[in-house]
Design a protein around this motif. Structure first.
Motif, mmCIF file in Angstrom:
data_model
loop_
_atom_site.group_PDB
_atom_site.id
_atom_site.type_symbol
_atom_site.label_atom_id
_atom_site.label_comp_id
_atom_site.label_asym_id
_atom_site.label_seq_id
_atom_site.Cartn_x
_atom_site.Cartn_y
_atom_site.Cartn_z
ATOM 1 N N VAL A 265 0.784 -1.466 -0.279
ATOM 2 C CA VAL A 265 -0.219 -0.410 0.111
ATOM 3 C C VAL A 265 0.825 0.962 0.019
ATOM 4 C CG1 VAL A 265 -0.378 0.284 2.207
ATOM 5 C CG2 VAL A 265 -1.859 1.113 0.681
ATOM 6 N N LYS A 266 2.257 0.892 0.646
ATOM 7 C CA LYS A 266 2.840 1.972 0.367
ATOM 8 C C LYS A 266 3.352 2.404 -1.098
ATOM 9 C CE LYS A 266 7.398 4.124 2.324
ATOM 10 N NZ LYS A 266 6.361 5.402 2.832
ATOM 11 N N LYS A 267 4.061 1.791 -1.696
ATOM 12 C CA LYS A 267 4.186 1.628 -3.166
ATOM 13 C C LYS A 267 3.376 2.311 -3.586
ATOM 14 C CE LYS A 267 4.407 -1.943 -5.426
ATOM 15 N NZ LYS A 267 4.338 -3.563 -5.961
ATOM 16 N N LEU A 268 1.974 1.656 -3.787
ATOM 17 C CA LEU A 268 1.092 2.173 -4.666
ATOM 18 C C LEU A 268 0.466 3.587 -3.937
ATOM 19 C CD1 LEU A 268 -1.968 -0.745 -4.277
ATOM 20 C CD2 LEU A 268 0.036 -0.068 -6.472
ATOM 21 N N THR A 269 0.806 4.119 -3.061
ATOM 22 C CA THR A 269 -0.137 5.173 -2.478
ATOM 23 C C THR A 269 1.197 6.480 -2.275
ATOM 24 O OG1 THR A 269 0.274 4.795 -0.412
ATOM 25 C CG2 THR A 269 -1.871 4.070 -1.667
ATOM 26 N N GLY A 270 2.703 5.659 -2.788
ATOM 27 C CA GLY A 270 3.126 6.644 -1.823
ATOM 28 C C GLY A 270 2.918 7.803 -0.731
ATOM 29 N N ALA A 271 2.084 7.561 0.314
ATOM 30 C CA ALA A 271 2.016 7.922 1.621
ATOM 31 C C ALA A 271 3.418 8.148 2.446
ATOM 32 C CB ALA A 271 0.557 7.667 1.770
ATOM 33 N N THR A 272 3.054 9.153 3.111
ATOM 34 C CA THR A 272 4.016 8.758 4.311
ATOM 35 C C THR A 272 3.402 7.576 5.771
ATOM 36 O OG1 THR A 272 4.278 11.403 4.885
ATOM 37 C CG2 THR A 272 5.587 10.142 3.652
ATOM 38 N N ASP A 273 2.436 8.339 5.808
ATOM 39 C CA ASP A 273 1.401 8.328 6.893
ATOM 40 C C ASP A 273 0.578 6.717 6.690
ATOM 41 O OD1 ASP A 273 2.751 9.713 8.750
ATOM 42 O OD2 ASP A 273 1.824 11.086 7.572
ATOM 43 N N LEU A 274 -0.048 5.915 7.750
ATOM 44 C CA LEU A 274 -0.708 5.097 7.557
ATOM 45 C C LEU A 274 -1.795 4.652 8.494
ATOM 46 C CD1 LEU A 274 -1.510 2.008 6.038
ATOM 47 C CD2 LEU A 274 0.082 0.991 8.379
ATOM 48 N N ASN B 260 0.768 -4.202 14.901
ATOM 49 C CA ASN B 260 0.863 -2.985 14.743
ATOM 50 C C ASN B 260 2.246 -2.491 14.888
ATOM 51 O OD1 ASN B 260 -1.540 -2.973 13.455
ATOM 52 N ND2 ASN B 260 -3.029 -2.707 15.895
ATOM 53 N N GLY B 261 2.506 -3.474 16.818
ATOM 54 C CA GLY B 261 4.248 -3.078 16.993
ATOM 55 C C GLY B 261 5.047 -3.339 15.853
ATOM 56 N N LYS B 262 5.031 -4.002 15.638
ATOM 57 C CA LYS B 262 6.100 -4.454 14.895
ATOM 58 C C LYS B 262 5.818 -3.590 13.132
ATOM 59 C CE LYS B 262 7.455 -8.368 16.309
ATOM 60 N NZ LYS B 262 7.538 -9.723 15.851
ATOM 61 N N LEU B 263 4.395 -3.660 12.636
ATOM 62 C CA LEU B 263 4.964 -2.765 11.554
ATOM 63 C C LEU B 263 5.890 -0.833 12.059
ATOM 64 C CD1 LEU B 263 0.460 -2.797 10.785
ATOM 65 C CD2 LEU B 263 2.604 -3.351 9.118
ATOM 66 N N GLN B 264 5.168 -0.572 13.099
ATOM 67 C CA GLN B 264 5.269 0.583 14.129
ATOM 68 C C GLN B 264 7.147 0.212 13.549
ATOM 69 O OE1 GLN B 264 5.818 1.742 18.267
ATOM 70 N NE2 GLN B 264 4.877 3.552 17.179
ATOM 71 N N ASN B 265 8.005 -0.624 14.027
ATOM 72 C CA ASN B 265 9.723 -0.738 14.023
ATOM 73 C C ASN B 265 10.181 -0.695 12.860
ATOM 74 O OD1 ASN B 265 8.674 -1.113 16.861
ATOM 75 N ND2 ASN B 265 9.056 -3.158 17.137
ATOM 76 N N SER B 266 8.663 -1.389 12.254
ATOM 77 C CA SER B 266 9.529 -0.911 10.618
ATOM 78 C C SER B 266 9.758 0.021 9.491
ATOM 79 C CB SER B 266 8.725 -1.477 9.576
ATOM 80 O OG SER B 266 7.258 -1.643 8.953
ATOM 81 N N SER B 267 9.534 0.736 9.969
ATOM 82 C CA SER B 267 9.305 2.591 9.443
ATOM 83 C C SER B 267 8.893 2.468 8.398
ATOM 84 C CB SER B 267 10.939 2.786 9.975
ATOM 85 O OG SER B 267 11.732 2.856 11.325
ATOM 86 N N LEU B 268 8.198 1.481 8.016
ATOM 87 C CA LEU B 268 8.017 1.738 6.466
ATOM 88 C C LEU B 268 6.560 3.238 6.347
ATOM 89 C CD1 LEU B 268 6.013 -1.407 6.001
ATOM 90 C CD2 LEU B 268 8.454 -0.598 4.428
ATOM 91 N N PHE B 269 6.716 3.937 7.514
ATOM 92 C CA PHE B 269 5.231 4.964 7.812
ATOM 93 C C PHE B 269 6.364 5.414 8.962
ATOM 94 C CE2 PHE B 269 3.252 2.354 5.434
ATOM 95 C CZ PHE B 269 2.595 2.691 4.349
ATOM 96 N N ARG B 270 5.995 7.216 8.864
ATOM 97 C CA ARG B 270 6.341 8.116 9.637
ATOM 98 C C ARG B 270 5.748 7.904 10.773
ATOM 99 N NH1 ARG B 270 5.112 13.804 7.325
ATOM 100 N NH2 ARG B 270 3.313 13.247 7.241
ATOM 101 N N HIS B 271 3.950 7.769 10.371
ATOM 102 C CA HIS B 271 2.817 7.673 11.778
ATOM 103 C C HIS B 271 2.290 6.347 10.953
ATOM 104 C CE1 HIS B 271 0.059 9.173 14.694
ATOM 105 N NE2 HIS B 271 -1.065 9.294 13.780
#
Length: 611
Positions: A302-311, A324-335
């Motif tokens: 979804v980051k690749k498709l949107t280019g968005a920095t937040d989720l 959710n914690g693993k997603l946060q730790n991935s640093s894929l998104f700023r927020h």
């Protein structure tokens, strides 16, 4: 413009009210009927929402229901046709209800609304946004983000089980969908059922149990291989394919065929009352690991498709705080913003917001500061006179304290090892207690976990409790890099707070592991040194924050055990009378309602069958 949102007829029915785009009120029907996960039409929740805003049904421009019943019927019919002749008995049982009620849902809704106002019910506009749109809207619009990727993952809506969308301004564009019967939520639900937990209620138990699995054990690795090779194939974009030979939810009421799963994993389905063993923990860890991997793949896509920095996250799987914690730790998104009632209940808010912005084309104005959900304190509050009335009814005894004395004295009682029911302000919307309908305790007390689990909640002793912490202090205790106001992020404790695991920890019996103390805060710490965290902010709950500050002044630690104020198999308490009854029926030591402090030892005997 006044809009009502409704979710109903599956589980966790709810109603919400929007005025000029602002969320005024929201509540689940179970809090009024006292039937846990009530799925009926939320007439009581709806009446509350109207009363909160001093409105009548005739003042409402539209009622938005959170899904499209015709599309759901289409899915059921096509599924039964695809799997025919299997499932014909389920078809015969289910279709009469659909034809009588859900197929003609608009008629049913008007019938239910007419119990409030027949004339208004006949005239009000009724809208049906799709379920995943409702859930996405319930996360994106209140988030305070001008643009975000939106990931919605649950069991199933009408057809969609996973949706990838892009939110920008007031627009939400769905980019990709995964359709039934292939579903991350249903995969997790099947393991939940196999491990002896109740589907739609016990998934958190599986997530907690996973902390006691052994990641290095060949058993766990083998379960992961079996899940990936036999049950689910996951692609790099996060899309999955479930092997329907191992699932029966498409053709019947059971979610899985027990015999095939027993042959696959080598042990039978655990009965709910049966003893938990290490193999159950290892299987829980396996499904948690697979789920986290799939969620990370979806997030990258979804980051690749949107280019968005937040989720923004929505759907029942978004309630998995460890993932959710693993997603946060991935640093894929700023927020990352997670709707606090991410599953069906939150669809009521989302349906109303989708109607406001997408149907009525209203302008979206984003105000600075925290999100628009107001800390999720959207339910009823009760004035002091209702507490006084309850005291007279039961002959209860209470001290009345000013705010400073109340928080100081409560903090001292907590530090002395007492369990306290804490009832303040407006009730939380969603499953989590966030400091207004909470049971509180000292996280340092090694006996508190069993006391709470076994004597009050009557649930498995392995379950640690969530922690409420002063927002500014959270990073002192946890590897937490962002606020977690809705208790939907799990992160690990700092190494200096941990206690070393015993030698050959993974060779210990499960009973020995359950008796372990893994940090200086044993009540909130899993065996993998993680904790589920709620950050408490002055903008949303100043009184709860003041209590945490008082506890910190006394003990040096600005954090408390925070669990929902409810008895076993009950919804969270909704009224002062329910709070007092729960206090008297359980081994809680003290109760605080508003400015009133109740001491258990001073109360009159509680009758077996109170009025």
């Amino acid at each position: 413009m006044n809009i009502i949102g409704i979710s109903a007829f599956h589980h966790d029915s709810a109603a919400a009210l929007l005025q000029q785009g602002q969320i005024i009120a929201a509540a689940q029907e179970e809090r009024f009927t006292r039937r846990q996960h009530d799925s009926g039409f939320p007439v009581n929740a709806l009446k509350y929402c109207l009363n909160e805003a001093n409105l009548q049904l005739k003042d409402i421009e539209a009622v938005a229901f959170y899904n499209k019943p015709y599309r759901k019927l289409e899915r059921l019919l096509k599924t039964y046709y695809t799997f025919a002749p299997f499932g014909w008995q389920s078809f015969l049982r289910g279709m009469p209800g659909w034809l009588k009620e859900k197929l003609f849902l608009q008629k049913l809704l008007r019938k239910e609304l007419s119990k409030i106002d027949p004339e208004a019910a006949r005239k009000v506009k009724i809208l049906f946004p799709e379920q995943h749109l409702s859930q996405a809207a319930g996360a994106f619009y209140p988030s305070g983000l001008a643009e975000a990727a939106i990931l919605t993952v649950d069991s199933v809506g009408e057809w969609a089980t996973t949706s990838l969308a892009h939110g920008r301004g007031k627009e939400i564009t769905v980019l990709q969908e995964l359709h039934f019967p292939h579903s991350v939520g249903l995969l997790y639900a099947a393991i939940t059922d196999y491990l002896g937990f109740k589907v739609n209620a016990g998934e958190a138990g599986v997530m907690n149990l996973a902390a006691y699995g052994n990641p290095q054990a060949e058993n766990t690795k083998n379960y992961i291989r079996l899940i990936k090779r036999t049950l689910v194939q996951a692609q790099e974009d996060g899309s999955i394919w479930l092997n329907q030979k191992y699932f029966s939810y498409a053709t019947g009421r059971k979610i899985l065929p027990d015999a095939k799963w027993q042959n696959l994993f080598g042990f039978p389905r655990r009965l709910p009352a049966a003893e938990l063993e290490q193999k159950h923990c290892d299987l829980a860890l396996a499904i948690q690991t697979v789920t986290e991997e799939i969620m990370l793949k979806l997030a990258r896509e979804v980051k690749k498709l949107t280019g968005a920095t937040d989720l923004c996250l929505a759907g029942g799987v978004a309630m998995n705080s460890a993932a959710n914690g693993k997603l946060q730790n991935s640093s894929l998104f700023r927020h990352i913003f997670i709707q606090p009632a991410a599953s069906d209940a939150g669809g009521a808010i989302g349906a109303a917001l989708a109607a406001h912005y997408l149907f009525f084309n209203q302008e979206r104005i984003i105000t600075p500061g925290m999100d628009a959900l107001q800390g999720a304190y959207l339910g009823p509050a009760f004035p002091a006179w209702t507490v006084a009335e309850m005291i007279r009814k039961y002959g209860a005894v209470a001290d009345i304290l000013n705010e400073d004395d109340l928080t100081t004295r409560t903090a001292a009682l907590l530090a002395a090892g007492n369990i306290i029911g804490w009832f303040q302000g407006r009730m939380e919307f969603g499953l989590q207690a966030l400091g207004n309908r909470s049971m509180l305790a000292d996280p340092r007390n090694p006996d508190m976990q069993k006391k709470l689990n076994l004597n009050i909640k009557f649930r498995e002793s392995f379950r640690p409790f969530a922690v409420a912490v002063l927002a500014e202090d959270a990073s002192q205790y946890f590897h937490l890099t962002a606020p977690s106001p809705y208790r939907l992020l799990t992160q690990t404790l700092k190494p200096t707070l941990r206690r070393p695991l015993p030698k050959k920890f993974h060779l210990l019996s499960l009973a020995e592991k359950l008796n372990g103390q893994y940090s200086i805060f044993p009540v909130i710490t899993h065996a993998n040194f993680s904790a589920c965290i709620q950050t408490v902010h002055p903008e949303t709950n100043p009184l709860f924050r003041q209590l945490l500050q008082a506890f910190k002044k006394l003990t040096g630690y600005g954090l408390l055990v925070n669990t929902s104020f409810r008895g076993p198999n009950e919804p969270m308490v909704g009224t002062p009378a329910e709070a007092y009854a729960c206090f008297m029926r359980t081994p809680m030591d003290y109760l605080v309602i508003g400015d009133y402090l109740f001491t258990k030892a001073q109360q009159p005997p509680w009758p077996e069958k109170p009025d």
